[in-house]
Design a protein around this motif. Structure first.
Motif, mmCIF file in Angstrom:
data_model
loop_
_atom_site.group_PDB
_atom_site.id
_atom_site.type_symbol
_atom_site.label_atom_id
_atom_site.label_comp_id
_atom_site.label_asym_id
_atom_site.label_seq_id
_atom_site.Cartn_x
_atom_site.Cartn_y
_atom_site.Cartn_z
ATOM 1 N N LEU A 146 6.903 4.169 13.219
ATOM 2 C CA LEU A 146 7.097 2.732 13.063
ATOM 3 C C LEU A 146 6.129 2.158 12.040
ATOM 4 N N VAL A 147 6.671 1.416 11.072
ATOM 5 C CA VAL A 147 5.788 0.634 10.205
ATOM 6 C C VAL A 147 5.661 -0.741 10.818
ATOM 7 N N GLU A 148 4.440 -1.159 11.069
ATOM 8 C CA GLU A 148 4.227 -2.463 11.702
ATOM 9 C C GLU A 148 2.928 -3.065 11.176
ATOM 10 N N GLN A 149 3.018 -4.315 10.774
ATOM 11 C CA GLN A 149 1.835 -4.989 10.217
ATOM 12 C C GLN A 149 0.949 -5.582 11.292
ATOM 13 N N TYR A 150 1.576 -5.937 12.446
ATOM 14 C CA TYR A 150 0.802 -6.690 13.441
ATOM 15 C C TYR A 150 0.053 -5.781 14.399
ATOM 16 N N LEU A 151 -1.237 -5.982 14.416
ATOM 17 C CA LEU A 151 -2.123 -5.151 15.201
ATOM 18 C C LEU A 151 -1.820 -5.236 16.691
ATOM 19 N N ASP A 152 -1.552 -6.441 17.196
ATOM 20 C CA ASP A 152 -1.328 -6.570 18.644
ATOM 21 C C ASP A 152 -0.068 -5.829 19.061
ATOM 22 N N LEU A 153 0.957 -5.890 18.216
ATOM 23 C CA LEU A 153 2.195 -5.177 18.525
ATOM 24 C C LEU A 153 1.951 -3.667 18.498
ATOM 25 N N ALA A 154 1.228 -3.214 17.476
ATOM 26 C CA ALA A 154 0.918 -1.791 17.348
ATOM 27 C C ALA A 154 0.113 -1.323 18.560
ATOM 28 N N LEU A 155 -0.817 -2.149 18.999
ATOM 29 C CA LEU A 155 -1.647 -1.803 20.160
ATOM 30 C C LEU A 155 -0.802 -1.634 21.420
ATOM 31 N N ARG A 156 0.201 -2.501 21.550
ATOM 32 C CA ARG A 156 1.054 -2.433 22.748
ATOM 33 C C ARG A 156 1.981 -1.226 22.711
ATOM 34 N N LEU A 157 2.442 -0.833 21.507
ATOM 35 C CA LEU A 157 3.512 0.165 21.433
ATOM 36 C C LEU A 157 3.045 1.582 21.113
ATOM 37 N N ALA A 158 2.001 1.700 20.289
ATOM 38 C CA ALA A 158 1.723 3.010 19.670
ATOM 39 C C ALA A 158 0.945 3.964 20.570
ATOM 40 N N ASP A 159 1.176 5.261 20.350
ATOM 41 C CA ASP A 159 0.309 6.290 20.917
ATOM 42 C C ASP A 159 -0.783 6.617 19.900
ATOM 43 N N ALA A 160 -0.385 6.607 18.639
ATOM 44 C CA ALA A 160 -1.318 6.945 17.565
ATOM 45 C C ALA A 160 -0.990 6.088 16.348
ATOM 46 N N PHE A 161 -1.934 6.009 15.430
ATOM 47 C CA PHE A 161 -1.708 5.180 14.256
ATOM 48 C C PHE A 161 -2.314 5.841 13.030
ATOM 49 N N LEU A 162 -1.862 5.383 11.863
ATOM 50 C CA LEU A 162 -2.573 5.707 10.633
ATOM 51 C C LEU A 162 -2.526 4.492 9.733
ATOM 52 N N ILE A 163 -3.558 4.362 8.933
ATOM 53 C CA ILE A 163 -3.638 3.230 8.019
ATOM 54 C C ILE A 163 -3.580 3.754 6.595
ATOM 55 N N LEU A 164 -2.669 3.165 5.822
ATOM 56 C CA LEU A 164 -2.564 3.516 4.410
ATOM 57 C C LEU A 164 -3.311 2.486 3.589
ATOM 58 N N ASP A 165 -3.940 2.954 2.527
ATOM 59 C CA ASP A 165 -4.529 2.038 1.557
ATOM 60 C C ASP A 165 -4.337 2.683 0.190
ATOM 61 N N ALA A 166 -3.712 1.944 -0.705
ATOM 62 C CA ALA A 166 -3.438 2.441 -2.060
ATOM 63 C C ALA A 166 -2.849 3.854 -2.040
ATOM 64 N N VAL A 202 0.815 -1.229 0.000
ATOM 65 C CA VAL A 202 0.000 0.000 0.000
ATOM 66 C C VAL A 202 0.845 1.275 0.000
ATOM 67 N N GLY A 203 2.172 1.097 0.216
ATOM 68 C CA GLY A 203 3.068 2.260 0.129
ATOM 69 C C GLY A 203 3.775 2.641 1.421
ATOM 70 N N LYS A 204 3.803 1.738 2.392
ATOM 71 C CA LYS A 204 4.398 2.067 3.702
ATOM 72 C C LYS A 204 5.904 2.339 3.571
ATOM 73 N N THR A 205 6.604 1.421 2.893
ATOM 74 C CA THR A 205 8.051 1.591 2.719
ATOM 75 C C THR A 205 8.341 2.807 1.844
ATOM 76 N N THR A 206 7.534 2.997 0.824
ATOM 77 C CA THR A 206 7.693 4.167 -0.054
ATOM 78 C C THR A 206 7.545 5.448 0.763
ATOM 79 N N LEU A 207 6.599 5.454 1.692
ATOM 80 C CA LEU A 207 6.398 6.625 2.555
ATOM 81 C C LEU A 207 7.655 6.905 3.376
ATOM 82 N N LEU A 208 8.180 5.877 4.037
ATOM 83 C CA LEU A 208 9.367 6.092 4.876
ATOM 84 C C LEU A 208 10.557 6.532 4.024
ATOM 85 N N ASN A 209 10.741 5.888 2.866
ATOM 86 C CA ASN A 209 11.862 6.266 1.994
ATOM 87 C C ASN A 209 11.736 7.718 1.522
#
Ligand SMILES: Nc1ncnc2c1ncn2[C@@H]1O[C@H](COP(=O)(O)OP(=O)(O)OP(=O)(O)O)[C@@H](O)[C@H]1O
Length: 230
Positions: free
Chosen positions: A187-207, A38-45
């Motif tokens: 942080l780019v992270e695919q796993y929801l449980d990990l994101a839930l434990r670590l994140a303060d905020a999130f965003l979801i990319l699609d296309a 969906v472009g996560k790595t492209t975003l970071l790069n």
């Protein structure tokens, strides 16, 4: 601390990011999520300048860095650990850290010790060529290298991808500790449980677009599950 506004980027004629905006406030951990491709790595790069932005703006600590080279961004305090734990395979663990120290703005040798405190497993391996480390150890080395530059913001692309479970926990704990010291993290992270434990905020990319963002507690919403399921 990091502000991304209307970012656009792609490869040749193929556009991948369509006006992505996000904020990483000081000391916060923001998680970028989304399905494969969906472009996560492209975003970071693009945020790091590895890939040029074709539109939009990246601001770090109030300074427009959109046209700066990646090494200039590193010197300003943006640390980046790309996907696939890049290290210099032929160089020893110590030399991997020292090469980064040379390229850092401060060149303070104490930063190597500090990075090793975060990843103590690397200490007995200092003379070993990085290419001989396990995937998990290489990921720790890649993160330690970024820390040697004493970043104010750490950008991590799927640090747990393809890593054995026992080391995943260590990497997660290291991210947690760094966050607790007040370091801002994207942080780019695919796993929801990990994101839930670590994140303060999130965003979801699609296309290549941000389709959802919010506080970590909103990650439990059904719509979030739908956006992340394949
Ligand atoms: N070097 C490249 N040249 C051309 N197209 C690319 C290149 N890298 C990525 N793409 C394409 O850009 C799109 C976004 O890829 P990207 O790697 O940013 O996604 P991602 O969300 O990070 O996926 P993943 O989780 O699989 O890494 C995909 O369609 C991909 O095929």
């Amino acid at each position: 601390m990091l502000s991304v506004e209307g970012l656009e980027a792609g490869y040749g004629r193929a556009r991948v990011l369509f006006g992505v905006s996000l904020e990483v406030p000081p000391g916060r951990l923001v998680c970028v999520m989304g399905r494969n491709g969906v472009g996560k790595t492209t975003l970071l790069n693009t945020v790091m300048g590895v890939l040029p932005a074709t539109g939009g703006r990246v601001t770090f600590e109030g300074r427009d860095v959109t046209r700066l080279r990646p090494d200039q961004r590193v010197r300003l305090g943006m640390g980046y650990v790309p996907q696939g734990h890049e290290t210099f395979a032929q160089l020893s663990v110590m030399d991997n850290l020292l090469v980064t120290l040379e390229a850092s703005a401060h060149r303070d040798q104490a930063a190597v010790e500090e990075a090793l405190e975060v990843f103590p497993r690397l200490k007995p391996l200092l003379k070993r060529p990085a290419g001989f480390l396990s995937g998990g150890q290489q990921q720790q080395l890649a993160m330690a290298r970024a820390l040697v530059t004493r970043p104010k913001l750490l950008i991590l692309d799927e640090p747990t991808e393809g890593i054995q479970p026992s080391i995943i926990l260590e990497i997660e704990e290291a991210v947690e500790r760094l966050h607790a010291t007040g370091l801002a993290i994207l942080l780019v992270e695919q796993y929801l449980d990990l994101a839930l434990r670590l994140a303060d905020a999130f965003l979801i990319l699609d296309a290549g677009r941000v389709v959802r963002s919010g506080a970590a507690r909103d990650l439990q919403d059904e719509e979030v599950h739908r956006l992340l399921s394949v």
